[in-house]
Design a protein around this motif. Structure first.
Motif, mmCIF file in Angstrom:
data_model
loop_
_atom_site.group_PDB
_atom_site.id
_atom_site.type_symbol
_atom_site.label_atom_id
_atom_site.label_comp_id
_atom_site.label_asym_id
_atom_site.label_seq_id
_atom_site.Cartn_x
_atom_site.Cartn_y
_atom_site.Cartn_z
ATOM 1 N N ARG A 1 0.834 -1.192 0.000
ATOM 2 C CA ARG A 1 0.000 0.000 0.000
ATOM 3 C C ARG A 1 0.876 1.253 0.000
ATOM 4 O O ARG A 1 1.878 1.329 0.717
ATOM 5 N N LEU A 2 0.464 2.235 -0.801
ATOM 6 C CA LEU A 2 1.100 3.545 -0.851
ATOM 7 C C LEU A 2 -0.004 4.593 -0.776
ATOM 8 O O LEU A 2 -0.880 4.646 -1.649
ATOM 9 N N SER A 3 0.017 5.416 0.267
ATOM 10 C CA SER A 3 -1.001 6.451 0.417
ATOM 11 C C SER A 3 -0.411 7.823 0.124
ATOM 12 O O SER A 3 0.504 8.278 0.815
ATOM 13 N N LEU A 4 -0.962 8.460 -0.897
ATOM 14 C CA LEU A 4 -0.661 9.855 -1.219
ATOM 15 C C LEU A 4 -1.946 10.678 -1.119
ATOM 16 O O LEU A 4 -2.088 11.706 -1.768
ATOM 17 N N ARG A 5 -2.847 10.214 -0.314
ATOM 18 C CA ARG A 5 -4.157 10.831 -0.163
ATOM 19 C C ARG A 5 -4.025 12.276 0.339
ATOM 20 O O ARG A 5 -3.154 12.579 1.153
ATOM 21 N N HIS A 6 -4.884 13.148 -0.139
ATOM 22 C CA HIS A 6 -4.958 14.536 0.328
ATOM 23 C C HIS A 6 -3.612 15.244 0.188
ATOM 24 O O HIS A 6 -3.021 15.703 1.157
ATOM 25 N N ASN A 7 -3.108 15.283 -1.051
ATOM 26 C CA ASN A 7 -1.943 16.079 -1.397
ATOM 27 C C ASN A 7 -2.332 17.036 -2.525
ATOM 28 O O ASN A 7 -3.478 17.487 -2.574
ATOM 29 N N PHE A 8 -1.385 17.338 -3.408
ATOM 30 C CA PHE A 8 -1.647 18.319 -4.463
ATOM 31 C C PHE A 8 -1.217 17.783 -5.822
ATOM 32 O O PHE A 8 -0.595 18.484 -6.621
ATOM 33 N N LEU A 9 -1.559 16.527 -6.093
ATOM 34 C CA LEU A 9 -1.223 15.911 -7.359
ATOM 35 C C LEU A 9 -2.267 16.271 -8.415
ATOM 36 O O LEU A 9 -3.455 16.395 -8.123
ATOM 37 N N SER A 10 -1.799 16.405 -9.648
ATOM 38 C CA SER A 10 -2.733 16.607 -10.752
ATOM 39 C C SER A 10 -3.451 15.295 -11.049
ATOM 40 O O SER A 10 -2.934 14.212 -10.741
ATOM 41 N N PRO A 11 -4.642 15.356 -11.636
ATOM 42 C CA PRO A 11 -5.351 14.119 -11.980
ATOM 43 C C PRO A 11 -4.525 13.215 -12.888
ATOM 44 O O PRO A 11 -4.557 11.988 -12.752
ATOM 45 N N GLU A 12 -3.766 13.824 -13.809
ATOM 46 C CA GLU A 12 -2.957 13.040 -14.745
ATOM 47 C C GLU A 12 -1.855 12.292 -14.011
ATOM 48 O O GLU A 12 -1.609 11.108 -14.282
#
Length: 312
Positions: free
Chosen positions: A268-279
Motif C-alpha cells: 500500500r502507498l497512500s498519497l491521499r490529500h496532497n496536491f497531485l494533478s489528476p494526470e
C-alpha cells in the motif's frame, strides 16, 4: 480536515463508551473502552484536572479493570488548559495490568483544537505499562519522549499539527525491537513542527527498528523533501506500507519518489490529500499495478499556497 467525531474503532476493536460509576456494559468480543470528561474551566493554572482524576478513580472503582485491554481517553477537562493525565495513568497502572492499547487524546475539534491539546512526557507511561502494544497520541503541546526501551510496543503514532523534533529524536533513539508501525504527523512550523529531513535520517538510512513494516510521514509541509529523501532511503525496501498522506506533495515531489528505488514491493502507498494533478495521480496508479495506491482527495493550490490537512 478536522475531527468531527470521536473514533469508532481502535486497535482493531469497536469503541464502547464508559460512564463514570457504571459497570462495564455487556459486549460481544474484544472492545476498546472509551472515557472522556469535558469541563470548561478557564481559570486553571495549567495542570491536572482534579475533577477528571476523581472521575477516573470513580470509574476504575466500578469496573473490572483486569478486563480492560484497550483504552481510549477523550477530554481530560479542557485539554488546552489541563495537562494530559499521564501521571494519573502511571499511578493507576497496577489497576490496569492487562492494558495493551492506549489512545491518549481522542478529542473532537469542538472540544479542543489539535494543536492546543496539552500532552507531556510519555516516557513514564511506557515504563509503567510493559504489556502495551499500541500507543496513539493526539496533540503535541508540551509533548516529550526521552530515549527508552519497550519490548512489546508494536504500533506508535503521533497525530499533530506540529510535531517537535525532540519527540522524533526521542523515538529514533529508543529501543523498540517489536515496533512494526510508526506514524508521525509532522505538521507545520507555525504550530511547533520543526522536524527536518536530517532529524529523520537515522530512520531513513539506518532504521533502528528491525520489525518496522508500516511507516507514515504524514501531514507535512516538507513533504517534497521527504519524498526526495525516501527515493533512495534503505528503509523503504523493508516496508509493506508507506503513508505520505495529508501533506503538500505535488507532481514534482511525487516524480522524485516514483523515479527513485522500486516501489512495486509495497502492498500500500497512500498519497491521499496532497496536491497531485489528476494526470499524475492516474500515472502513479498505472505504474504500480500491484500496489494499493490511494490518491483520493487531491487538493488545488490557492493564491496563498498549499496547506497540510491538519495545522491548528
Amino acid at each position: 480536515m478536522t475531527f468531527p467525531e470521536n473514533t469508532k474503532t481502535f486497535a482493531g476493536r469497536p469503541v464502547v463508551e464508559l460512564e463514570s460509576g457504571e459497570p462495564l456494559p455487556p459486549v460481544q468480543g474484544p472492545v476498546a473502552w472509551r472515557f472522556g470528561f469535558w469541563e470548561e474551566d478557564f481559570g486553571t493554572d495549567y495542570g491536572p484536572c482534579q475533577a477528571y482524576n476523581e472521575a477516573l478513580d470513580e470509574l476504575l472503582d466500578g469496573i473490572d479493570t483486569e478486563a480492560v485491554h484497550a483504552l481510549v481517553l477523550g477530554s481530560w477537562g479542557y485539554a488546552a488548559f489541563a495537562d494530559a493525565p499521564i501521571v494519573k495513568l502511571c499511578d493507576v497502572a497496577h489497576r490496569l495490568p492487562n492494558l495493551e492499547a492506549l489512545f491518549l487524546g481522542d478529542i473532537e475539534a469542538e472540544e479542543c483544537e489539535i494543536s492546543w491539546i496539552r500532552q507531556g512526557d510519555l516516557t513514564p507511561l511506557l515504563e509503567a505499562y510493559p504489556k502495551l502494544r499500541v500507543l496513539r497520541v493526539r496533540g503535541a503541546d508540551g509533548l516529550a519522549l526521552r530515549p527508552t526501551r519497550h519490548a512489546n510496543l508494536r504500533e506508535l503514532a503521533f497525530e499533530s499539527g506540529g510535531l517537535p523534533a525532540d519527540v522524533v529524536r526521542g523515538v529514533l533513539g529508543s529501543d523498540f525491537p517489536a515496533l512494526e508501525h510508526l506514524e508521525f504527523w509532522l505538521g507545520v512550523a507555525n504550530y511547533g513542527g520543526d522536524v527536518t529531513v536530517r532529524d529523520l535520517e537515522p530512520l531513513l538510512n539506518n532504521n533502528p527498528f528491525p520489525a518496522l513494516r508500516r511507516l507514515g510521514l504524514c501531514n507535512s509541509e516538507i513533504a517534497e523533501r521527504i519524498a526526495a529523501a525516501l527515493a533512495g532511503a534503505p528503509v523503504v525496501g523493508r516496508l509493506t506500507e508507506l503513508d505520505l498522506s495529508m501533506g503538500v506533495l505535488d507532481d514534482a515531489g511525487a516524480e522524485a519518489l516514483l523515479t527513485g528505488q522500486p516501489l512495486t514491493h509495497l502492498r500500500r502507498l497512500s498519497l491521499r490529500h496532497n496536491f497531485l494533478s489528476p494526470e499524475f495521480a492516474a500515472r502513479i496508479a498505472a505504474e504500480l499495478p500491484g500496489v494499493d495506491v490511494d490518491v483520493e482527495e487531491q487538493q488545488e493550490e490557492t493564491q496563498w499556497g498549499r496547506y497540510t490537512a491538519i495545522s491548528e
